[in-house]
Design an enzyme around this catalytic site. Structure first.
Site, PDB file in Angstrom:
ATOM      1  N   SER A 181      -6.342  -4.201   6.489  1.00 45.32           N
ATOM      2  CA  SER A 181      -7.523  -4.861   7.015  1.00 45.32           C
ATOM      3  C   SER A 181      -8.616  -4.933   5.952  1.00 45.32           C
ATOM      4  O   SER A 181      -8.927  -3.931   5.308  1.00 45.32           O
ATOM      5  CB  SER A 181      -8.037  -4.073   8.224  1.00 45.32           C
ATOM      6  OG  SER A 181      -9.167  -4.724   8.734  1.00 45.32           O
ATOM      7  N   GLY A 182      -9.179  -6.120   5.765  1.00 44.72           N
ATOM      8  CA  GLY A 182     -10.264  -6.276   4.786  1.00 44.72           C
ATOM      9  C   GLY A 182      -9.787  -6.703   3.420  1.00 44.72           C
ATOM     10  O   GLY A 182     -10.573  -6.870   2.487  1.00 44.72           O
ATOM     11  N   THR A 186      -6.658 -13.329   5.915  1.00 46.60           N
ATOM     12  CA  THR A 186      -7.069 -14.500   6.693  1.00 46.60           C
ATOM     13  C   THR A 186      -7.771 -15.520   5.810  1.00 46.60           C
ATOM     14  O   THR A 186      -7.556 -16.722   5.943  1.00 46.60           O
ATOM     15  CB  THR A 186      -7.976 -14.051   7.863  1.00 46.60           C
ATOM     16  OG1 THR A 186      -7.233 -13.114   8.650  1.00 46.60           O
ATOM     17  CG2 THR A 186      -8.371 -15.212   8.740  1.00 46.60           C
ATOM     18  N   ASN A 237     -14.110  -4.248   7.707  1.00 43.77           N
ATOM     19  CA  ASN A 237     -14.088  -5.692   7.558  1.00 43.77           C
ATOM     20  C   ASN A 237     -14.939  -6.331   8.651  1.00 43.77           C
ATOM     21  O   ASN A 237     -14.713  -6.080   9.826  1.00 43.77           O
ATOM     22  CB  ASN A 237     -12.608  -6.116   7.680  1.00 43.77           C
ATOM     23  CG  ASN A 237     -12.394  -7.598   7.564  1.00 43.77           C
ATOM     24  OD1 ASN A 237     -13.329  -8.370   7.408  1.00 43.77           O
ATOM     25  ND2 ASN A 237     -11.143  -8.003   7.656  1.00 43.77           N
ATOM     26  N   SER A 240     -12.454  -9.026  10.977  1.00 42.60           N
ATOM     27  CA  SER A 240     -11.074  -8.564  10.933  1.00 42.60           C
ATOM     28  C   SER A 240     -10.243  -9.233  12.028  1.00 42.60           C
ATOM     29  O   SER A 240     -10.613  -9.197  13.203  1.00 42.60           O
ATOM     30  CB  SER A 240     -11.072  -7.051  11.137  1.00 42.60           C
ATOM     31  OG  SER A 240      -9.767  -6.578  11.229  1.00 42.60           O
ATOM     32  N   SER A 241      -9.103  -9.845  11.638  1.00 43.53           N
ATOM     33  CA  SER A 241      -8.202 -10.425  12.657  1.00 43.53           C
ATOM     34  C   SER A 241      -7.517  -9.272  13.365  1.00 43.53           C
ATOM     35  O   SER A 241      -6.841  -8.482  12.724  1.00 43.53           O
ATOM     36  CB  SER A 241      -7.116 -11.281  12.000  1.00 43.53           C
ATOM     37  OG  SER A 241      -7.692 -12.222  11.153  1.00 43.53           O
ATOM     38  N   GLY A 463      -0.603  -5.312   7.060  1.00 47.00           N
ATOM     39  CA  GLY A 463       0.346  -4.579   6.230  1.00 47.00           C
ATOM     40  C   GLY A 463       0.655  -3.234   6.842  1.00 47.00           C
ATOM     41  O   GLY A 463       0.224  -2.898   7.953  1.00 47.00           O
ATOM     42  N   GLU A 465       0.663   0.585   7.832  1.00 49.99           N
ATOM     43  CA  GLU A 465      -0.483   1.435   8.195  1.00 49.99           C
ATOM     44  C   GLU A 465      -0.086   2.904   8.319  1.00 49.99           C
ATOM     45  O   GLU A 465       0.874   3.232   9.006  1.00 49.99           O
ATOM     46  CB  GLU A 465      -1.072   0.984   9.550  1.00 49.99           C
ATOM     47  CG  GLU A 465      -1.757  -0.355   9.478  1.00 49.99           C
ATOM     48  CD  GLU A 465      -2.358  -0.809  10.815  1.00 49.99           C
ATOM     49  OE1 GLU A 465      -3.203  -1.711  10.766  1.00 49.99           O
ATOM     50  OE2 GLU A 465      -1.987  -0.279  11.886  1.00 49.99           O
TER      51      GLU A 465
END
Length: 716
Positions: A181-182, A186, A237, A240-241, A463, A465
């Site tokens: 994330s971040g 996206t 983020n 964040s999606s 990705g 985690e």
């Protein structure tokens, strides 16, 4: 290496091309004379040192930074590349391929403003945390139709080569963007779509231009809608999606875009009811509460931020973003996408009802355990928004009818059960709204009148985690990444094999994709022995099963599997560990049975299915497929009718996701894949700062170092 040949990029030059003027022969001589190498460093991952003397397995080195002499084990030393390879565009060209050199090259390029770098099949991109002038129409023109080695690394180069290959080879293509994330997944996905929207519609005949222009416009507008309803501000983020997506763009024989379709994965619906400190729920809640005019506030029964229990942190702002403007932007996007005014109002009514559900409060009756609702004001608001009768709704929540054996009985609920039911309802309501929006968007983008001959798919998914506390959601994400890494290893293997055969070189190949098979089977195998998902499903059918009995069964069945381990020490968090390619992950199995069954109060679901609002009724049309209260009752108590439920009555979350993933992998395997790995340089959202250990960890997790290992091991 890409040369500047009278580039038209102007100010963007320095963010694309390497300035080679500094690579002096002096540096080359220095490197040779001092026998420079990389040694481990706590602060920088690795630092430069000069070899002074070697004795057996030990080496005496002098650190370049401070002249300190230290003795180091030979195995901890990594070779340094000659200075002529400084800031190389494709790391596959490095003489010495090792972690230190990869990190050094990425760091040098990042600090020079070069965020894209190739590593063999991969394009690695590091989030710059600032706007760079490298995405203008001018730059799009520069990359059009160019070969990869003619231009500096860029997401446009990946998009262009995928597009050209699709047209020339008539082979479907995919671009896989992964990262934590971040890291910028996206944003890069948006850049691919932006590039294709320009390139694939720029060579049209005048007559047809307007209709196609509208399709591209809609394709670009799908994103703001999905982001409003599926993205949120997290600690890492601001946008964040909270779901994964696969965007499939269809082209005709001549290369025009003729339609598109979006699939989504693993929406984090729990965010609708709970958020960590300083985080937000989905953007749309803030857009609506900030942007609604007085008439809309009245119609949708909106209240101030502080009134809602589901907005744990009140009105959290995003720096540099005005939620009121974003509300207008979202409405505009919906209008372009063909949503009517009535549809938009109904969607926002559902959003408001999710917030109101959080405000219903139950009281525990003194004499009994059962719940009561002393004040039904909030329930009236919920029912007004969702087209239900408040008396029916209250009864369905407080004393629903449950099937026991062959008969239905009214069963009073405890306060905990009633609270759980309303929260589950809010999450389900939001998830169904999100799915419905997606169907509507796909309908608008689907131009089946002109059949696409080939497609280009873009996967934007989280990705690998490893958190402090890893639950069912992490298992699903990590399972996905095992599969994607296997696809990469296998692709690399096939390509290398073809190249060696072309060159006529005899070589024994190792398919490294097979390395990941044991871990994948540990998770997904159906029988002999069943894997973790199958055991979880099985446990969901047993009366009196608990998370504890599930863990016992897993340990008993899979205890000897090479990729499975029980936590060794007491300090190890988690109930069991899985050895993934990116590392060992401890999983905490708390609430897995509930998460897998995702039970709902079916009495309320039936009322929603019969709602007087046709949009609400539409959201709940498949009401017979949910896990209802009778199933949950069987779990908790051995009532006479609590024999095993017939399998196949309902589908578990694990089953549905496994099917979805299998379908995705089949699609990807039939494409020619392109890999983009996004990397987050620091957790402070700061430009120009790169934390070495954070980047190294991601390179391990995202398969870049794995790719290098394969290069080193498999080929001469």
């Amino acid at each position: 290496m890409a040369q500047k040949s009278g580039s038209q990029a102007g100010e963007a030059d320095s963010f694309l091309f390497v300035d080679k003027s500094f690579a002096s022969s002096l540096a080359q001589a220095d490197w040779a004379a001092k026998k420079l190498v990389w040694v481990p460093s706590d602060r920088n991952g690795f630092e430069a040192a000069s070899i002074k003397e070697e004795k057996g397995d030990e080496v005496l080195v002098e650190l370049m930074e401070n002249g300190k002499k230290v003795t180091i084990n030979k195995d901890d030393i990594q070779k340094m590349n000659p200075p002529k390879f400084s800031k190389v565009e494709d790391m596959a060209e490095l003489t010495c391929l090792n972690e230190a050199s990869v990190l050094h090259n990425l760091r040098e390029r990042y600090f020079s403003g070069l965020i894209y770098t190739y590593s063999g099949l991969f394009c690695v991109v590091i989030n710059p945390y600032k706007m760079l002038p490298i995405y203008s129409e001018k730059i799009v023109e520069m990359y059009k139709g160019k070969k990869r080695h003619e231009m500096p690394p860029h997401i446009y180069a990946i998009a262009d080569s995928a597009y050209r290959s699709m047209l020339q080879d008539r082979e479907d293509q995919s671009i896989l963007c992964t990262g934590e994330s971040g890291a910028g997944k996206t944003e890069n996905t948006k850049k691919v779509i932006q590039y294709l929207a320009v390139v694939a519609s720029s060579h049209k005949s005048k007559k047809d231009a307007s209709a196609i222009g509208e399709l591209e416009k809609q394709l670009l507008q799908a994103n703001p809608i999905l982001e409003a309803f599926g993205n949120a501000k997290t600690v890492k983020n601001d946008n964040s999606s909270r779901f994964g997506k696969f965007i499939r763009i269809n082209f005709d024989v001549t290369g025009y875009i003729v339609g598109a379709n979006i699939d989504t994965y693993l929406l984090e619906k729990s965010r609708a009811i709970r958020q960590a400190m300083e985080e937000r729920t989905f953007h749309i809640f803030y857009y609506l509460l900030t942007g609604a005019g007085s008439k809309m506030r009245e119609d949708l029964l909106l209240e101030p931020f502080g009134n809602y229990r589901f907005l744990a942190n009140g009105n959290v702002q995003i720096p540099g973003q005005d939620d009121k403007d974003m509300f207008e932007e979202t409405s505009e996007a919906m209008t372009i996408m063909g949503f009517s005014g009535e549809e938009q109002t109904s969607i926002l009514k559902v959003v408001s009802s999710v917030l109101q559900l959080g405000n219903i409060s139950f009281k525990k009756e003194r004499s009994t355990d059962q719940a009561s609702m002393p004040d039904n004001t909030v329930a009236q608001k919920v029912c007004h928004l969702l087209g239900m009768n408040v008396t029916d709704f209250s009864r369905a929540i407080l004393s629903p009818r449950i099937k026991v054996g062959r008969d239905y009985v009214q069963k009073a609920q405890t306060k905990e059960q009633a609270d759980f039911a309303t929260e589950a309802l809010a999450k389900a309501m939001y998830e169904r709204l999100f799915r419905w929006l997606l169907i509507r968007i796909n309908k608008a983008l689907d131009r089946t009148k002109r059949q696409g001959s080939t497609f280009l798919g873009i996967l934007d998914i989280a990705g690998f985690e490893i958190f402090q506390d890893n639950s069912f959601e992490q298992l699903c994400i990590n399972y996905t990444n095992e599969k994607l890494q296997q696809l990469f290893n296998h692709t690399m293997f096939i390509l290398e094999q073809e190249e060696y055969q072309r060159e006529g070189i005899e070589w024994n190949f190792i398919d490294f994709g097979l390395d990941l098979q044991p871990c994948i089977e540990l998770i997904e195998r159906v029988t002999g022995p069943p894997g973790i998902l199958a055991l979880l499903d099985e446990e969901c059918w047993f009366p009196k099963a608990t998370d504890k009995s599930f863990v016992e069964k897993v340990v008993q069945e899979l205890g000897n599997h090479t990729k499975f381990s029980k936590p060794k020490q007491l300090k190890d968090k988690g109930d069991f560990c899985i050895v993934h390619y990116a590392g060992k992950v401890p999983y905490n199995a708390g609430n897995w049975l509930t998460k897998n069954m995702d039970p709902l109060n079916d009495n309320v679901a039936t009322l929603l299915n019969q709602s007087s609002d046709r949009y609400v009724a539409e959201l709940w049309r498949d009401v017979d497929r949910i896990v209802g209260l009778d199933q949950v009752a069987k779990m908790s108590e051995s009532t006479p009718g609590a024999s095993k439920t017939k399998k196949g009555m309902f589908r578990t979350v694990g089953q549905l996701y496994k099917e979805q993933l299998t379908k995705l992998m089949t699609t990807l395997r039939n494409t020619s894949p392109n890999f983009v790995r996004c990397i987050i340089p620091n957790h402070e959202k700061r430009a120009g700062k790169l934390e070495a250990h954070l980047v190294l960890e991601q390179l391990r997790c995202n398969g870049v170092l794995e790719g290098i290992r394969i290069c080193r091991q498999g080929f001469p």
